[in-house]
Scaffold this active site. Structure first.
Site, PDB file in Angstrom:
ATOM      1  N   GLU A 111      30.182  36.880  39.649  1.00 45.84           N
ATOM      2  CA  GLU A 111      31.369  37.712  39.406  1.00 45.84           C
ATOM      3  C   GLU A 111      31.938  37.342  38.025  1.00 45.84           C
ATOM      4  OE1 GLU A 111      33.007  40.228  39.571  1.00 45.84           O
ATOM      5  OE2 GLU A 111      34.214  40.287  41.401  1.00 45.84           O
ATOM      6  N   ASP A 112      32.642  38.301  37.426  1.00 43.88           N
ATOM      7  CA  ASP A 112      33.249  38.015  36.120  1.00 43.88           C
ATOM      8  C   ASP A 112      34.474  37.108  36.256  1.00 43.88           C
ATOM      9  OD1 ASP A 112      34.819  39.943  37.373  1.00 43.88           O
ATOM     10  OD2 ASP A 112      34.749  41.391  35.732  1.00 43.88           O
ATOM     11  N   ASP A 115      40.339  36.417  40.911  1.00 46.15           N
ATOM     12  CA  ASP A 115      41.784  36.471  40.695  1.00 46.15           C
ATOM     13  C   ASP A 115      42.452  36.225  42.049  1.00 46.15           C
ATOM     14  OD1 ASP A 115      44.239  36.977  39.574  1.00 46.15           O
ATOM     15  OD2 ASP A 115      43.965  39.132  39.367  1.00 46.15           O
ATOM     16  N   LYS A 143      40.870  32.370  38.016  1.00 42.81           N
ATOM     17  CA  LYS A 143      42.322  32.401  37.797  1.00 42.81           C
ATOM     18  C   LYS A 143      42.961  31.858  39.069  1.00 42.81           C
ATOM     19  CE  LYS A 143      43.524  36.449  35.415  1.00 42.81           C
ATOM     20  NZ  LYS A 143      44.142  37.789  35.430  1.00 42.81           N
ATOM     21  N   PHE A 164      45.995  38.288  31.399  1.00 42.18           N
ATOM     22  CA  PHE A 164      45.029  39.366  31.509  1.00 42.18           C
ATOM     23  C   PHE A 164      44.050  39.221  30.353  1.00 42.18           C
ATOM     24  CE2 PHE A 164      43.368  43.632  30.818  1.00 42.18           C
ATOM     25  CZ  PHE A 164      42.887  43.888  32.087  1.00 42.18           C
ATOM     26  N   VAL A 165      42.769  39.063  30.687  1.00 39.15           N
ATOM     27  CA  VAL A 165      41.768  38.803  29.657  1.00 39.15           C
ATOM     28  C   VAL A 165      40.740  39.932  29.591  1.00 39.15           C
ATOM     29  CG1 VAL A 165      42.018  36.289  29.760  1.00 39.15           C
ATOM     30  CG2 VAL A 165      40.361  37.405  31.256  1.00 39.15           C
ATOM     31  N   ASP A 171      36.972  44.387  31.223  1.00 33.37           N
ATOM     32  CA  ASP A 171      37.464  45.611  30.570  1.00 33.37           C
ATOM     33  C   ASP A 171      38.978  45.749  30.593  1.00 33.37           C
ATOM     34  OD1 ASP A 171      37.543  46.004  33.426  1.00 33.37           O
ATOM     35  OD2 ASP A 171      37.896  48.132  33.012  1.00 33.37           O
ATOM     36  N   ARG A 177      34.613  46.037  27.087  1.00 37.40           N
ATOM     37  CA  ARG A 177      33.712  45.075  27.731  1.00 37.40           C
ATOM     38  C   ARG A 177      32.823  44.392  26.709  1.00 37.40           C
ATOM     39  NH1 ARG A 177      33.896  45.978  33.271  1.00 37.40           N
ATOM     40  NH2 ARG A 177      34.238  48.138  33.871  1.00 37.40           N
TER      41      ARG A 177
HETATM   42  P1  5GP Z   1      40.515  39.979  42.720  1.00 40.57           P
HETATM   43  O1  5GP Z   1      40.020  40.836  43.829  1.00 40.57           O
HETATM   44  O2  5GP Z   1      39.990  38.561  42.767  1.00 40.57           O
HETATM   45  O3  5GP Z   1      42.018  40.007  42.610  1.00 40.57           O
HETATM   46  O4  5GP Z   1      40.056  40.634  41.396  1.00 40.57           O
HETATM   47  C1  5GP Z   1      38.766  40.655  40.995  1.00 40.57           C
HETATM   48  C2  5GP Z   1      38.535  41.751  39.979  1.00 40.57           C
HETATM   49  O5  5GP Z   1      39.737  42.127  39.286  1.00 40.57           O
HETATM   50  C3  5GP Z   1      37.605  41.245  38.925  1.00 40.57           C
HETATM   51  O6  5GP Z   1      36.271  41.483  39.271  1.00 40.57           O
HETATM   52  C4  5GP Z   1      38.032  42.039  37.712  1.00 40.57           C
HETATM   53  O7  5GP Z   1      37.365  43.263  37.661  1.00 40.57           O
HETATM   54  C5  5GP Z   1      39.515  42.298  37.923  1.00 40.57           C
HETATM   55  N1  5GP Z   1      40.341  41.344  37.144  1.00 40.57           N
HETATM   56  C6  5GP Z   1      41.077  40.311  37.609  1.00 40.57           C
HETATM   57  N2  5GP Z   1      41.701  39.658  36.609  1.00 40.57           N
HETATM   58  C7  5GP Z   1      41.337  40.294  35.480  1.00 40.57           C
HETATM   59  C8  5GP Z   1      41.622  40.074  34.090  1.00 40.57           C
HETATM   60  O8  5GP Z   1      42.346  39.172  33.662  1.00 40.57           O
HETATM   61  N3  5GP Z   1      41.035  40.934  33.217  1.00 40.57           N
HETATM   62  C9  5GP Z   1      40.221  41.956  33.608  1.00 40.57           C
HETATM   63  N4  5GP Z   1      39.704  42.720  32.645  1.00 40.57           N
HETATM   64  N5  5GP Z   1      39.932  42.184  34.902  1.00 40.57           N
HETATM   65  C10 5GP Z   1      40.473  41.356  35.827  1.00 40.57           C
END
Ligand code: 5GP
Length: 194
Positions: A111-112, A115, A143, A164-165, A171, A177
């Site tokens: 995963e990228d 969060d 994060k 937010f990165v 993206d 991206r």
């Molecule tokens: P989660 O479900 O863990 O809250 O979020 C996961 C997804 O949210 C990541 O795969 C990503 O696509 C997006 N995301 C979360 N934080 C960031 C961020 O800081 N920047 C970007 N570009 N996407 C994020």
């Protein structure tokens, strides 16, 4: 604009939203090499299936698997995440399923960024139903401060604070991206600027 010393190509339009570079291309490459070495060791002799979560983990996964020197298969899965906003909706939905059968196999989900962990929790629960031997989570960025689930990565590139990165696959409204490094996004950036 960028505060760290990468001067090459920073004049291009895609760099206009860059606020602060958190990790350079060189730092990313070095860390991924270490992760690849560790994964090669941990999965030696196992039937390894790497599952890349589209689209954000595309760059990370492509680079990571080139540093894994044991046999593996690669597949892709896609779920909805942030859409056009910078805050999570909290709802995950599968938009592209796997082609490979996961039963009895050792899985690494790449995963990228982790969060809240909601997306990963959804994916792990979904894949568990298909009886893999094992599921490990590998994320480029973690994060930790925003986690609201028990989703815990087994491999982490970098732990970052609550920003937010973008870049290196991440993206903003489906763009940026291909910024080659990981950076924070200018809050005053106007999408109409470019
Ligand atoms: P989660 O479900 O863990 O809250 O979020 C996961 C997804 O949210 C990541 O795969 C990503 O696509 C997006 N995301 C979360 N934080 C960031 C961020 O800081 N920047 C970007 N570009 N996407 C994020």
């Amino acid at each position: 604009m960028a505060e760290m010393g990468i001067s090459k190509n920073l004049k291009g339009k895609i760099f206009e939203p860059v606020e602060l570079i958190l990790y350079t291309e060189e730092q990313i490459e070095q860390r991924i090499e270490e992760m690849g070495r560790q994964i090669s060791k941990d999965f030696a002799g196992k039937d390894l299936l790497v599952i890349c979560v589209l689209k954000g983990a595309l760059y990370f996964t492509a680079d990571l698997i080139r540093h894994i020197d044991i046999p593996l298969s690669l597949d892709f899965i896609a779920v909805t995440s942030y859409g056009n906003s910078t805050t999570t909706s909290g709802i995950a939905r599968l938009t592209k399923d796997l082609e490979e059968d996961v039963e009895g196999r050792h899985i690494i989900i790449t995963e990228d960024i982790l969060d809240t962990g909601l997306t990963m929790e959804y994916l792990v629960n979904l894949l568990k139903l298909r009886n893999p031997a094992d599921i490990k989570i590998c994320t480029m960025l973690d994060k930790t401060s925003r986690r609201i689930t028990k989703a815990a990565p087994d491999y982490v590139g970098f732990t970052i604070p609550e920003h937010f990165v973008v870049g290196y696959g991440l993206d903003h409204k489906h763009r940026f991206r291909h910024i080659p490094f990981i950076c924070t996004f200018r809050k005053d950036f106007d999408d109409e600027e470019i």
